[in-house]
Write an enzyme that holds these catalytic residues in place. Structure first.
Site, PDB file in Angstrom:
ATOM      1  N   GLY A  20       0.767  -1.240   0.000  1.00 32.24           N
ATOM      2  CA  GLY A  20       0.000   0.000   0.000  1.00 32.24           C
ATOM      3  C   GLY A  20       0.798   1.291   0.000  1.00 32.24           C
ATOM      4  O   GLY A  20       0.368   2.293  -0.550  1.00 32.24           O
ATOM      5  N   ASP A  74       0.505   3.423   4.308  1.00 33.83           N
ATOM      6  CA  ASP A  74      -0.527   4.105   3.521  1.00 33.83           C
ATOM      7  C   ASP A  74      -1.626   4.696   4.399  1.00 33.83           C
ATOM      8  O   ASP A  74      -2.019   5.840   4.243  1.00 33.83           O
ATOM      9  CB  ASP A  74      -1.140   3.164   2.464  1.00 33.83           C
ATOM     10  CG  ASP A  74      -1.577   1.810   3.031  1.00 33.83           C
ATOM     11  OD1 ASP A  74      -1.425   1.580   4.246  1.00 33.83           O
ATOM     12  OD2 ASP A  74      -2.065   0.977   2.252  1.00 33.83           O
ATOM     13  N   ASP A  94      -5.912   2.498  10.313  1.00 37.56           N
ATOM     14  CA  ASP A  94      -7.353   2.331  10.546  1.00 37.56           C
ATOM     15  C   ASP A  94      -7.541   1.969  12.022  1.00 37.56           C
ATOM     16  O   ASP A  94      -7.529   2.850  12.879  1.00 37.56           O
ATOM     17  CB  ASP A  94      -7.878   1.251   9.598  1.00 37.56           C
ATOM     18  CG  ASP A  94      -9.386   1.103   9.641  1.00 37.56           C
ATOM     19  OD1 ASP A  94     -10.059   2.018  10.143  1.00 37.56           O
ATOM     20  OD2 ASP A  94      -9.902   0.075   9.165  1.00 37.56           O
ATOM     21  N   PHE A 144     -14.020   3.581   3.244  1.00 36.71           N
ATOM     22  CA  PHE A 144     -13.025   2.731   2.595  1.00 36.71           C
ATOM     23  C   PHE A 144     -12.504   3.445   1.351  1.00 36.71           C
ATOM     24  O   PHE A 144     -13.266   3.819   0.476  1.00 36.71           O
ATOM     25  CB  PHE A 144     -13.619   1.365   2.223  1.00 36.71           C
ATOM     26  CG  PHE A 144     -12.538   0.402   1.865  1.00 36.71           C
ATOM     27  CD1 PHE A 144     -11.835  -0.258   2.861  1.00 36.71           C
ATOM     28  CD2 PHE A 144     -12.183   0.182   0.537  1.00 36.71           C
ATOM     29  CE1 PHE A 144     -10.797  -1.135   2.545  1.00 36.71           C
ATOM     30  CE2 PHE A 144     -11.151  -0.694   0.217  1.00 36.71           C
ATOM     31  CZ  PHE A 144     -10.458  -1.345   1.218  1.00 36.71           C
ATOM     32  N   VAL A 145     -11.213   3.651   1.314  1.00 34.21           N
ATOM     33  CA  VAL A 145     -10.622   4.425   0.224  1.00 34.21           C
ATOM     34  C   VAL A 145      -9.653   3.579  -0.604  1.00 34.21           C
ATOM     35  O   VAL A 145      -9.094   2.593  -0.116  1.00 34.21           O
ATOM     36  CB  VAL A 145      -9.899   5.681   0.751  1.00 34.21           C
ATOM     37  CG1 VAL A 145     -10.872   6.638   1.409  1.00 34.21           C
ATOM     38  CG2 VAL A 145      -8.778   5.310   1.732  1.00 34.21           C
ATOM     39  N   ASP A 193      -5.704  -0.339  -2.249  1.00 32.16           N
ATOM     40  CA  ASP A 193      -6.468  -1.215  -3.131  1.00 32.16           C
ATOM     41  C   ASP A 193      -7.816  -1.620  -2.547  1.00 32.16           C
ATOM     42  O   ASP A 193      -8.073  -1.499  -1.352  1.00 32.16           O
ATOM     43  CB  ASP A 193      -5.685  -2.512  -3.371  1.00 32.16           C
ATOM     44  CG  ASP A 193      -5.698  -3.407  -2.113  1.00 32.16           C
ATOM     45  OD1 ASP A 193      -5.278  -2.920  -1.046  1.00 32.16           O
ATOM     46  OD2 ASP A 193      -6.141  -4.555  -2.206  1.00 32.16           O
ATOM     47  N   ARG A 245      -4.751   0.432  -7.291  1.00 31.87           N
ATOM     48  CA  ARG A 245      -3.554   0.974  -6.642  1.00 31.87           C
ATOM     49  C   ARG A 245      -2.907   2.081  -7.466  1.00 31.87           C
ATOM     50  O   ARG A 245      -2.268   2.976  -6.939  1.00 31.87           O
ATOM     51  CB  ARG A 245      -2.515  -0.134  -6.416  1.00 31.87           C
ATOM     52  CG  ARG A 245      -2.907  -1.138  -5.338  1.00 31.87           C
ATOM     53  CD  ARG A 245      -1.709  -1.996  -4.989  1.00 31.87           C
ATOM     54  NE  ARG A 245      -2.056  -3.195  -4.248  1.00 31.87           N
ATOM     55  CZ  ARG A 245      -2.206  -3.258  -2.925  1.00 31.87           C
ATOM     56  NH1 ARG A 245      -2.053  -2.166  -2.192  1.00 31.87           N
ATOM     57  NH2 ARG A 245      -2.515  -4.397  -2.337  1.00 31.87           N
TER      58      ARG A 245
HETATM   59  P1  IMP Z   1      -5.215  -1.412  10.797  1.00 33.46           P
HETATM   60  O1  IMP Z   1      -4.476  -2.512  11.510  1.00 33.46           O
HETATM   61  O2  IMP Z   1      -6.701  -1.526  10.950  1.00 33.46           O
HETATM   62  O3  IMP Z   1      -4.710  -0.040  11.130  1.00 33.46           O
HETATM   63  O4  IMP Z   1      -4.985  -1.742   9.278  1.00 33.46           O
HETATM   64  C1  IMP Z   1      -4.301  -0.914   8.433  1.00 33.46           C
HETATM   65  C2  IMP Z   1      -4.195  -1.604   7.087  1.00 33.46           C
HETATM   66  O5  IMP Z   1      -5.481  -1.966   6.593  1.00 33.46           O
HETATM   67  C3  IMP Z   1      -3.602  -0.661   6.071  1.00 33.46           C
HETATM   68  O6  IMP Z   1      -2.224  -0.855   5.966  1.00 33.46           O
HETATM   69  C4  IMP Z   1      -4.315  -1.047   4.805  1.00 33.46           C
HETATM   70  O7  IMP Z   1      -3.607  -2.090   4.165  1.00 33.46           O
HETATM   71  C5  IMP Z   1      -5.632  -1.591   5.246  1.00 33.46           C
HETATM   72  N1  IMP Z   1      -6.696  -0.572   5.146  1.00 33.46           N
HETATM   73  C6  IMP Z   1      -7.336   0.036   6.165  1.00 33.46           C
HETATM   74  N2  IMP Z   1      -8.243   0.905   5.719  1.00 33.46           N
HETATM   75  C7  IMP Z   1      -8.174   0.857   4.369  1.00 33.46           C
HETATM   76  C8  IMP Z   1      -8.867   1.561   3.313  1.00 33.46           C
HETATM   77  O8  IMP Z   1      -9.745   2.409   3.518  1.00 33.46           O
HETATM   78  N3  IMP Z   1      -8.489   1.257   2.043  1.00 33.46           N
HETATM   79  C9  IMP Z   1      -7.531   0.343   1.752  1.00 33.46           C
HETATM   80  N4  IMP Z   1      -6.858  -0.328   2.704  1.00 33.46           N
HETATM   81  C10 IMP Z   1      -7.176  -0.077   3.999  1.00 33.46           C
HETATM   82 MG    MG Z   2      -1.320  -2.023   4.331  1.00 33.85          MG
END
Ligand code: IMP
Ligand code: MG
Length: 173
Positions: free
Chosen positions: A43, A98, A101, A150-151, A157, A163
């Site tokens: 990402g 990237d 979340d 969701f972006v 992706d 991407r």
């Molecule tokens: P976290 O552990 O929930 O912070 O996950 C983060 C990972 O989830 C990021 O590195 C992305 O790969 C994926 N992710 C989270 N939100 C999005 C989104 O809106 N679009 C695409 N990938 C996302």
């Molecule tokens: Mg990621």
């Protein structure tokens, strides 16, 4: 993007302007140092490529591939598919991601890398979605704080698609 419904959330111009600012800020903060930039694949690849060219300091690069187990049942489990090639002991490390979340991915990764005794460890994330945070994690450098959507695009992706689009878009079904 040529299919589906989407809305552009961050334009190509806005991305480029903000990445320039981040590059200038990091170059300033790390003046006289030679940080190791750790890109989290896949990402962060597009963001990292642009950010790298805004740095006016000497920097080194390495990459990791990290993934979360199935979101629902996984809790805090992340899997390292590809680890760093070299030791980070005594280095000034900047993780480039990237999007944050829930924060679980970077929280786990940060704790793992701290065990390896870097001199310093900071996080630079293009996007931050604070609404879903489930752990205590904040980035040191953030491009944009966004709402809970969701972006895709600019490296991010949806099922490995989009991407390569040059802006950040929100999927609207
Ligand atoms: P976290 O552990 O929930 O912070 O996950 C983060 C990972 O989830 C990021 O590195 C992305 O790969 C994926 N992710 C989270 N939100 C999005 C989104 O809106 N679009 C695409 N990938 C996302
Ligand atoms: Mg990621």
């Amino acid at each position: 993007m040529t299919d589906g419904n989407y809305k552009i959330l961050i334009s190509e111009n806005d991305l480029q302007r903000r990445v320039k600012e981040l590059g200038a800020q990091i170059s300033d903060d790390y003046k006289g140092l030679e940080p190791l930039i750790v890109g989290i694949l896949r990402g962060s690849s597009v963001f990292l490529a642009d950010l790298a060219r805004e740095l006016t300091i000497n920097a080194y690069f390495d990459f990791m591939v990290v993934t979360r187990y199935g979101y629902s049942e996984s809790g805090g489990k992340i899997r390292f598919i590809k680890d760093l090639d070299r030791s980070i002991e005594g280095k000034d490390v900047i993780i480039v991601e990237d999007i944050i979340d829930e924060g679980v991915t970077l929280y786990t990764l940060k704790n793992e890398l701290l065990k390896r005794k870097p001199t310093s460890l900071k996080i630079c994330s293009l996007l931050d979605k604070p609404a879903n945070r489930s752990v205590d994690l904040t980035a040191d450098y953030t491009g944009f704080v966004i709402e809970d959507a969701f972006v895709v695009g600019y490296g991010m992706d949806c099922k490995q698609r989009y991407r390569n689009v040059p802006y950040v878009a929100m999927m609207t079904n």
